[in-house]
Design an enzyme around this catalytic site. Structure first.
Site, mmCIF file in Angstrom:
data_model
loop_
_atom_site.group_PDB
_atom_site.id
_atom_site.type_symbol
_atom_site.label_atom_id
_atom_site.label_comp_id
_atom_site.label_asym_id
_atom_site.label_seq_id
_atom_site.Cartn_x
_atom_site.Cartn_y
_atom_site.Cartn_z
ATOM 1 N N LYS A 191 0.836 -1.194 0.000
ATOM 2 C CA LYS A 191 0.000 0.000 0.000
ATOM 3 C C LYS A 191 0.882 1.259 0.000
ATOM 4 C CE LYS A 191 -3.435 -2.556 -0.526
ATOM 5 N NZ LYS A 191 -4.248 -3.279 0.403
HETATM 6 C C1 LIG Z 1 -5.327 -4.281 0.718
HETATM 7 C C2 LIG Z 1 -6.805 -4.145 0.603
HETATM 8 C C3 LIG Z 1 -7.675 -4.422 1.668
HETATM 9 C C4 LIG Z 1 -7.263 -5.083 2.944
HETATM 10 O O1 LIG Z 1 -6.178 -4.559 3.589
HETATM 11 P P1 LIG Z 1 -5.210 -5.547 4.417
HETATM 12 O O2 LIG Z 1 -4.343 -4.591 5.158
HETATM 13 O O3 LIG Z 1 -4.477 -6.374 3.415
HETATM 14 O O4 LIG Z 1 -6.071 -6.363 5.307
HETATM 15 C C5 LIG Z 1 -9.020 -4.136 1.511
HETATM 16 N N1 LIG Z 1 -9.503 -3.633 0.361
HETATM 17 C C6 LIG Z 1 -8.709 -3.384 -0.693
HETATM 18 C C7 LIG Z 1 -9.304 -2.799 -1.921
HETATM 19 C C8 LIG Z 1 -7.332 -3.654 -0.614
HETATM 20 O O5 LIG Z 1 -6.551 -3.430 -1.675
#
Ligand SMILES: *Cc1c(COP(=O)(O)O)cnc(C)c1O
Length: 382
Positions: A191
């Site tokens: 992210k």
């Molecule tokens: C990464 C992601 C999540 C979940 O986040 P995590 O930290 O991996 O649990 C939820 N929604 C979207 C669209 C994502 O890309």
């Protein structure tokens, strides 16, 4: 020609974490401090993120999925309730709805942005609707102002899945700072900002309930418990805290966030310009207000193009196979024409801050070649 030139290392991966160098020392210091759970560094990270967003309170949690789960529980979502959600998202958006015992109501997307609109929400409202979960796909803010009064009248909570959208803006307001809306960020490995694993919830109102939900239903803070003989378990709760060690990484990453914003916007702009010259449709975004999470194009013969580029060592991907067609969510299937068409055409090009502008050029040249090669294959088969 592409076969003979070595593939640049950065384009082999679709996405990857980007570290600034100081994270290792921060992790080591946090480890040696000897407190690995939620602690003082976690709270410093919360304060820093709240200041960055311009909000009073945020709640650090163990993942973006956990932020969504807690936001749904905090909104009182449970069995019998319907949650409006796009199918075009990662499975992590859907599973927390099921974890609460509620029902996903899948809706279609605007093919130009791959996000839901006020119209999709209005058409899907039923007496059982208790929440809307817009996904800020690729970092794009989702504007539901046209339907907000209607949602308020029916006591429907808006919970944003902003896993892709840390740093983006709704007009002039940062994503996460809109009053009356709960926002969930992911600080997972790939992210915009990583804590290795982690997440953050900006609650709609007071943060007290969300804090209790992330700590097994316990009301007292970690610091209060350390000096007391007892504590109160007041209700349902999860183990969703963010550790000091993870928060230490997040603090370093937040300091460097302006650089990341600049790099991501520059890469996306370079891609959009180069893709235009080869006549490929890029899923558009407002780069002024969006920190781009990825670069997604629409192509014919997507599976062939994907295979060819993978064979040539280029890290293309697909975000995402739609959820309404997944076996686990089959009972909530409904026809979603724009989502289904999109699902066959979208391709995510390599996109992460270690890439250079020349890497972008390399990928676009390879894509142009792959489109030519698959077109002539198709001719030959005919
Ligand atoms: C990464 C992601 C999540 C979940 O986040 P995590 O930290 O991996 O649990 C939820 N929604 C979207 C669209 C994502 O890309």
């Amino acid at each position: 020609m592409i076969m003979t030139v070595a593939v640049p290392a950065a384009v082999r991966r679709n996405a990857q974490p980007f570290l600034h160098g100081e994270e290792s020392a921060a992790v080591t210091a946090a480890m040696h401090a000897g407190q690995y759970g939620h602690g003082e560094i976690t709270e410093r990270f919360e304060d820093a993120v709240a200041r960055f967003l311009g909000v009073d309170e945020v709640v650090a949690v163990s993942s973006g999925t956990m932020a969504l789960h807690i936001a749904l529980l905090d909104a009182g979502i449970g069995p019998g309730d319907e949650v409006i959600v796009p199918s075009q998202t990662f499975a992590a958006t859907i599973q927390p709805i099921l974890a609460c015992g509620a029902t996903p109501r899948f809706v279609d997307i605007d093919p130009a942005t791959l996000t839901i609109t006020a119209r999709h929400v209005l058409d899907a409202l039923t007496p059982a609707t208790r929440a809307v979960l817009p996904v800020l796909y690729g970092g794009r803010a989702v504007d539901l102002t046209d339907v907000q009064d209607e949602l308020d009248r029916h006591a429907v909570t808006v919970i944003e899945d902003a896993a892709h959208a840390f740093g983006s803006r709704h007009g002039d307001v940062p994503v996460g700072a809109r009053p009356g809306v709960a926002t969930c960020f992911s600080f997972g490995p790939i992210k915009h900002l990583t804590c290795l694993e982690g997440g953050m919830l900006v609650p709609r109102g007071s943060a007290a309930n969300a804090r209790r939900l992330r700590l097994l239903g316990i009301t007292q803070s970690q610091a209060q418990r350390a000096t007391a003989t007892s504590y109160a378990v007041d209700g349902y709760g999860l183990r969703g805290t963010l550790s000091n060690v993870h928060a230490a990484v997040g603090l370093v990453q937040l300091d460097h966030f302006p650089e990341i914003t600049h790099i991501r916007k520059t890469l996306w702009t370079a891609y959009a310009g180069a893709l235009r010259t080869i006549g490929v449709t890029v899923i558009d975004l407002d780069v002024e207000r969006t920190v781009p999470f990825h670069c997604v194009v629409r192509v014919e013969r997507r599976d062939q193009v994907h295979r060819l580029l993978q064979d040539r060592g280029i890290g293309v991907g697909v975000h995402y196979p739609p959820n309404h067609q997944q076996p686990a969510f089959a009972q909530w299937h409904c026809p979603l024409p724009a989502t289904e068409q999109t699902a066959e055409e979208i391709l995510s090009l390599p996109f992460h801050p270690a890439m250079s502008i020349s890497d972008v050029g390399y990928v676009v040249d390879a894509l142009a070649q792959a489109l030519t090669d698959t077109a002539s294959n198709t001719e030959a088969i005919r």
